[in-house]
Design an enzyme around this catalytic site. Sequence first.
Site, short mmCIF file in Angstrom:
data_model
loop_
_atom_site.label_atom_id
_atom_site.label_comp_id
_atom_site.label_asym_id
_atom_site.label_seq_id
_atom_site.Cartn_x
_atom_site.Cartn_y
_atom_site.Cartn_z
N GLN A 350 26.39 50.46 36.41
CA GLN A 350 26.69 51.05 34.99
C GLN A 350 26.83 52.09 34.27
O GLN A 350 27.55 52.73 33.95
CB GLN A 350 24.88 50.18 34.03
CG GLN A 350 25.17 51.38 32.54
CD GLN A 350 26.46 50.37 31.68
OE1 GLN A 350 26.65 49.19 32.49
NE2 GLN A 350 26.59 50.85 30.80
N GLU A 351 26.20 53.30 35.75
CA GLU A 351 26.52 54.44 35.08
C GLU A 351 27.95 55.39 35.57
O GLU A 351 28.30 56.19 34.63
CB GLU A 351 25.67 55.89 35.53
CG GLU A 351 23.96 54.97 35.05
CD GLU A 351 23.60 56.11 34.07
OE1 GLU A 351 25.18 56.53 33.29
OE2 GLU A 351 22.97 55.79 33.38
N SER A 352 28.34 54.39 36.36
CA SER A 352 29.49 55.47 36.75
C SER A 352 30.66 54.35 38.11
O SER A 352 31.42 54.76 38.28
CB SER A 352 29.08 56.53 37.94
OG SER A 352 28.19 56.35 39.64
N TYR A 466 23.42 48.83 27.46
CA TYR A 466 23.03 48.91 28.68
C TYR A 466 22.18 48.81 29.09
O TYR A 466 22.91 48.31 30.66
CB TYR A 466 22.55 50.95 27.97
CG TYR A 466 22.84 51.61 29.37
CD1 TYR A 466 23.25 52.30 29.86
CD2 TYR A 466 21.11 51.77 29.28
CE1 TYR A 466 22.48 53.20 31.12
CE2 TYR A 466 20.61 52.62 30.62
CZ TYR A 466 21.27 53.32 31.46
OH TYR A 466 21.63 54.27 32.84
#
Length: 493
Positions: A350-352, A466
């Site tokens: 999810q982040e990168s 998120y």
Amino acid sequence: MTLPWTVLRLFCAALVFAVLVACSPDDEGAAPQPSDPDPVDELIELADPLLGRWSGDLEGMIERRQIRVLVPYSRTFYFLDERGSQRGLSFEFMEAFEDFLNEQLGRGHQRVNVIFVPVTRDRLIPWLRDGRGDVIAANLTVTPTRQRQVLFSEPWSRGIDEVLVSGPSAEPVETTDDLAGRTVYVRPHSSYFESLERLNRSFSQRGLERMRLEPAPGHFETGDVLEMVAAGLIDHAVADDYLARLWEQALPDLQVHENIVLRQGAEMAFAVHPESQQLKVKLDEFLRNHRAGTLFGNVTFRRYLENTRWVLEEGRDEAVARFAELADLFREYGDEYDLDWLMLIAQGYQESRLDQSARSPAGAIGVMQLLPTTGAEMGVGDITELENNIHAGARYVRWMIDRYYADAPMDEDNKLLFALASYNAGPRRVREMRREAERVGLDPNIWFDNVETIAARVIGRETVQYVSNIYKYYIAFRLVSRQQRLEVPIIEG
């Protein structure tokens, strides 16, 4: 534990608030006093009575000046575009119904407003029957089971087939009998499940091995399942033929078997409470000139079901390969900090997208998107190095749990989910939302459907999306790990 894919209740609250403000005296120039209530609390207090349980027919809805439309959040029926505008088939149909109704009422500015309430698909009928919504606007197939629970409008679309879809590595399927003994991924509360169960009964009667029906989480939409099929994570699933054809354009590895039909000639319709006869009559009247086959219907269907603009999502092609490359590191640091390593790797995705070269405008670095200051505080070395970055991210999540949730009366799964929410929104905001959840009668120690609901109202889509995305990727990576014969637990969904 259940997870809404994205319960965007902020839109509902904001729309209700707008209606109330429109009916109130203009006091824009009044200076706020120290004793004035907090704007967020005031918004929730104003919105809650209107978004709570209410039962009645169209006459009462007109008096209340609102019709609450329950919609699933998906990339075809209801979603937000890149500018935050509401879009989708359900949105456009019900916006047109709002105009149709208000034109007939002829009340000028005293309009009846359609309010969209996104919920997970497994909650559509329960919420309708419980008075939490007035209409279900989704691709809801008319089935005998559902006809005993809700009142359907005239169909907005007919002649829909439920067809088999397969992944690139699935064994060939020529007839429905070839599915005997196979595993099919399906939402338990869907019409697809009913169709597969009917086929299983036929298999049993004829001495064939039954299919294994693996349950998909209730918040998964058909598109989510088809993406997993195309990625080779799942061998078989079922989809409405028009959705299968749409996603086939976006997912070249998806095999659509239009000759393997599980349900033929299905009808889709809006659903209302069994006692809302007036509303059904008005919807039927509206659909005479707005169903599939009319000018409005054809234009709207073409916009969302023939154009892949809204369903394409970039950046997933290398996901499985990156998972395989990084699994050992995430498992090592998950074990070290007593965290579910699959949830950690889902967070990294999810982040990168698991890309160590990624840099955010704010300067966050790599896979876990840590700021240099946070990385330094974790004391594990240079976070521009891949292993140190993953190590720091795992340590930070564990620190968040120990610092803010160690003594909270919640299970370990929720501690991790709250830590993820805090990772995104900040622990202070999450603490305030837990207090607000308790104040309005929700459970402050459960994220999904409780504090998550407050988050959607108070800070909008970002944190809800998120955590929801991480859970979705968690399910996907769990399936990958199963293919790689890694035994892992699952947070039940």
